[in-house]
Design an enzyme around this catalytic site. Structure first.
Site, PDB file in Angstrom:
ATOM      1  N   GLU A  58       1.257  -1.550  -0.011  1.00 23.49           N
ATOM      2  CA  GLU A  58      -0.071  -0.415   0.132  1.00 23.49           C
ATOM      3  C   GLU A  58       0.976   0.761   0.256  1.00 23.49           C
ATOM      4  O   GLU A  58       1.961   1.300   0.308  1.00 23.49           O
ATOM      5  CB  GLU A  58      -0.496  -0.217   0.850  1.00 23.49           C
ATOM      6  CG  GLU A  58      -1.930  -0.887   1.697  1.00 23.49           C
ATOM      7  CD  GLU A  58      -2.532  -1.048   2.160  1.00 23.49           C
ATOM      8  OE1 GLU A  58      -2.735  -0.403   3.062  1.00 23.49           O
ATOM      9  OE2 GLU A  58      -3.012  -2.288   2.896  1.00 23.49           O
ATOM     10  N   CYS A  69       3.409  -5.291  16.637  1.00 18.56           N
ATOM     11  CA  CYS A  69       2.940  -4.289  17.019  1.00 18.56           C
ATOM     12  C   CYS A  69       1.032  -4.353  17.192  1.00 18.56           C
ATOM     13  O   CYS A  69       0.629  -5.010  16.046  1.00 18.56           O
ATOM     14  CB  CYS A  69       2.477  -2.838  16.878  1.00 18.56           C
ATOM     15  SG  CYS A  69       4.940  -2.658  16.935  1.00 18.56           S
ATOM     16  N   CYS A  90      -1.328  -2.678  15.115  1.00 17.47           N
ATOM     17  CA  CYS A  90      -1.371  -2.606  13.578  1.00 17.47           C
ATOM     18  C   CYS A  90      -1.454  -3.341  12.786  1.00 17.47           C
ATOM     19  O   CYS A  90      -1.439  -4.834  13.089  1.00 17.47           O
ATOM     20  CB  CYS A  90       0.527  -2.641  13.158  1.00 17.47           C
ATOM     21  SG  CYS A  90       0.500  -2.142  12.322  1.00 17.47           S
ATOM     22  N   CYS A 131      -3.040   1.534   7.785  1.00 19.17           N
ATOM     23  CA  CYS A 131      -2.510   1.015   6.797  1.00 19.17           C
ATOM     24  C   CYS A 131      -2.478  -0.558   6.897  1.00 19.17           C
ATOM     25  O   CYS A 131      -2.043  -1.363   8.193  1.00 19.17           O
ATOM     26  CB  CYS A 131      -0.695   1.067   8.314  1.00 19.17           C
ATOM     27  SG  CYS A 131       0.453   0.700   6.685  1.00 19.17           S
ATOM     28  N   CYS A 176       5.050  -7.144   7.979  1.00 18.26           N
ATOM     29  CA  CYS A 176       6.072  -6.711   8.689  1.00 18.26           C
ATOM     30  C   CYS A 176       6.976  -8.072   9.955  1.00 18.26           C
ATOM     31  O   CYS A 176       5.164  -8.559  10.444  1.00 18.26           O
ATOM     32  CB  CYS A 176       5.031  -6.017   9.345  1.00 18.26           C
ATOM     33  SG  CYS A 176       6.843  -4.650  10.580  1.00 18.26           S
ATOM     34  N   CYS A 227       3.553   8.495   1.200  1.00 22.14           N
ATOM     35  CA  CYS A 227       4.111   7.236   2.696  1.00 22.14           C
ATOM     36  C   CYS A 227       3.935   6.339   1.189  1.00 22.14           C
ATOM     37  O   CYS A 227       3.196   5.641   0.483  1.00 22.14           O
ATOM     38  CB  CYS A 227       2.090   7.627   3.458  1.00 22.14           C
ATOM     39  SG  CYS A 227       2.591   6.303   4.626  1.00 22.14           S
TER      40      CYS A 227
HETATM   41  N1  SAH Z   1       7.295  -0.058  11.076  1.00 22.67           N
HETATM   42  C1  SAH Z   1       7.680   1.361  10.898  1.00 22.67           C
HETATM   43  C2  SAH Z   1       6.633   2.574  10.117  1.00 22.67           C
HETATM   44  C3  SAH Z   1       5.552   1.886   9.399  1.00 22.67           C
HETATM   45  S1  SAH Z   1       4.442   2.500  10.763  1.00 22.67           S
HETATM   46  C4  SAH Z   1       7.172   2.074  12.506  1.00 22.67           C
HETATM   47  O1  SAH Z   1       6.422   1.459  13.711  1.00 22.67           O
HETATM   48  O2  SAH Z   1       6.888   2.979  12.691  1.00 22.67           O
HETATM   49  C5  SAH Z   1       3.916   3.878  11.369  1.00 22.67           C
HETATM   50  C6  SAH Z   1       3.205   4.804  11.516  1.00 22.67           C
HETATM   51  O3  SAH Z   1       1.707   4.221  12.246  1.00 22.67           O
HETATM   52  C7  SAH Z   1       3.886   4.118  13.150  1.00 22.67           C
HETATM   53  O4  SAH Z   1       4.011   5.169  14.084  1.00 22.67           O
HETATM   54  C8  SAH Z   1       2.868   3.178  13.303  1.00 22.67           C
HETATM   55  O5  SAH Z   1       3.063   2.652  14.912  1.00 22.67           O
HETATM   56  C9  SAH Z   1       1.568   3.819  13.165  1.00 22.67           C
HETATM   57  N2  SAH Z   1       0.441   2.489  13.471  1.00 22.67           N
HETATM   58  C10 SAH Z   1       0.126   1.611  12.680  1.00 22.67           C
HETATM   59  N3  SAH Z   1      -1.265   0.577  13.429  1.00 22.67           N
HETATM   60  C11 SAH Z   1      -1.636   2.146  13.934  1.00 22.67           C
HETATM   61  C12 SAH Z   1      -3.484   2.639  13.663  1.00 22.67           C
HETATM   62  N4  SAH Z   1      -3.992   1.738  13.542  1.00 22.67           N
HETATM   63  N5  SAH Z   1      -3.566   3.562  14.481  1.00 22.67           N
HETATM   64  C13 SAH Z   1      -2.574   4.876  14.617  1.00 22.67           C
HETATM   65  N6  SAH Z   1      -1.121   4.006  13.704  1.00 22.67           N
HETATM   66  C14 SAH Z   1      -1.300   2.758  13.801  1.00 22.67           C
HETATM   67 FE1  SF4 Z   2       5.044  -2.855  11.662  1.00 26.36          FE
HETATM   68 FE2  SF4 Z   2       3.404  -1.670  11.718  1.00 26.36          FE
HETATM   69 FE3  SF4 Z   2       4.785  -2.140  13.932  1.00 26.36          FE
HETATM   70 FE4  SF4 Z   2       5.159  -0.538  12.479  1.00 26.36          FE
HETATM   71  S1  SF4 Z   2       3.542  -0.577  13.763  1.00 26.36           S
HETATM   72  S2  SF4 Z   2       6.527  -1.821  12.913  1.00 26.36           S
HETATM   73  S3  SF4 Z   2       4.386  -1.760  10.732  1.00 26.36           S
HETATM   74  S4  SF4 Z   2       3.394  -4.575  12.881  1.00 26.36           S
END
Ligand code: SAH
Ligand code: SF4
Length: 350
Positions: free
Chosen positions: A92, A116, A119, A333, A112, A105
């Protein structure tokens, strides 16, 4: 013989490759320019002799992306792309219009492995790394599709850029090359969940990019419960690495803080946050958490978000709430890709 990924080549690599083929020096510059304009086929390189185009096609390939789905916000024109890669995987990208220009973006991996809990990108783990060319193609394709020039890039899509370190560095070198897209490193942000080993390596390059840290919690037990990476590198180790990074690069660091109702939005969290960030020149980006179907996290209501921001500001921190772009196509995302794999279609596709 495996074909070479020509769009990932640095100018000097392209030059020596062409020299080996007995080609004059100036061809490297011409080909580099075409690749970074986003051509998808060697036949689009009109100033390259057909014989050389054929040799290039035989020995190399142009790693592009194909638009599989395109969602356009009726509110602000934000475009969300689902791209298909040459091996059938999906990623995406989002194109956003700001006053100062267009920002894209980009994704850096398919899936990944950081896991987390809030996410959608990491739900099925890591499929594979993206090549530098696949990162670039997300930009060249958005430019071609909209007839625009992209001025800013955020590496904040699917994937952890520092878990794909070498390709992310290669991408940064390519995208900022003045003979290519020529996007200044000052106009690029790289977001990491806190891969400390990667932050330390990145520091050595002294790139003037903006480093963005996804902090999301100011206490170790809380952060470990939503971000597995914290079990490997805790908050102190992460912030020490940030301080070292800042000492070297003198760049302001950006901290992302996704506000999740009843998880990380208490007054105590705001207070602790202001304590641990003391001594770091930084900006805090408060992001109302996007709901993800697979978890029960909710964003706090607007008043609570503003209250949290106010607390941080009263402690002397620079905190803003991220503007929501493309609210009507809000698919967090990683969600579009999941929909694709689950066969769910959205009505608003153009
Ligand atoms: N992996 C990297 C970059 C991609 S994620 C990282 O984690 O920083 C980009 C951003 O989106 C990160 O700050 C992540 O914590 C946030 N993110 C992911 N899922 C989310 C959600 N459901 N709501 C808000 N922010 C989210
Ligand atoms: Fe990976 Fe999503 Fe965590 Fe970023 S926020 S490190 S994309 S699992």
């Amino acid at each position: 013989m495996e074909k070479i990924d020509i769009k990932s080549m640095l100018p000097e690599e392209l030059s020596s490759f062409l020299a080996e083929l007995g080609q004059p020096k100036f061809r490297a510059g011409q080909i580099f320019k075409w690749l970074h304009l986003g051509v998808k086929d060697f036949d689009e390189m009109t100033d390259i002799p057909i014989a050389l185009r054929n040799i290039l096609r035989e020995k190399t390939y142009i790693a592009g992306v194909e638009i599989a789905r395109r969602l356009v916000s009726k509110i602000d024109g934000t475009v969300k792309y689902l791209y298909r890669l040459c091996d059938g995987e999906y990623i995406e990208s989002v194109l956003m219009k700001y006053e100062h220009g267009y920002t894209v973006c980009i994704s850096t991996q398919v899936g990944c492995r950081m896991g987390c809990s809030f996410c959608a990108s990491g739900l099925n783990g890591l499929k594979r790394n993206l090549t530098a060319s696949e990162m670039l193609s997300q930009l060249t394709e958005a430019q071609r599709d909209n007839g625009i020039r992209v001025s800013n890039v955020v590496m904040m899509g699917m994937g952890e850029p520092l878990d794909n370190f070498d390709n992310s560095i290669r991408f940064l070198k390519l995208v900022s090359n003045e003979k290519g897209m020529n996007i200044g490193l000052r106009h690029i942000s790289l977001s990491t969940s806190g891969v400390v080993s990667g932050i330390k390596r990145l520091k050595e390059y002294n790139f003037p990019i903006t480093l963005s840290i996804s902090l999301h919690a100011p206490f170790d037990d809380m952060r470990s419960s939503i971000m597995r990476v914290n079990k490997k590198w805790n908050i102190k180790e992460l912030l020490d690495a940030c301080k070292e990074y800042q000492k070297q690069t003198t760049r302001r660091i950006s901290f992302e803080y996704a506000l999740i109702e009843s998880v990380n939005n208490s007054n105590e969290c705001a207070e602790r946050l202001s304590e641990i960030l003391k001594g770091i020149m930084c900006h805090i980006n408060l992001i109302p958490a996007n709901p993800v179907k697979e978890n029960s996290f909710k964003k706090p209501d607007r008043n609570k978000i503003l209250h949290f921001q106010k607390l941080l500001i009263s402690k002397g921190l620079n905190a803003t709430v991220r503007r929501t772009l493309g609210a009507d196509i809000e698919a967090s995302c990683g969600q579009l890709r999941r929909q694709e794999s689950e066969g769910i279609k959205n009505a608003d596709i153009q």
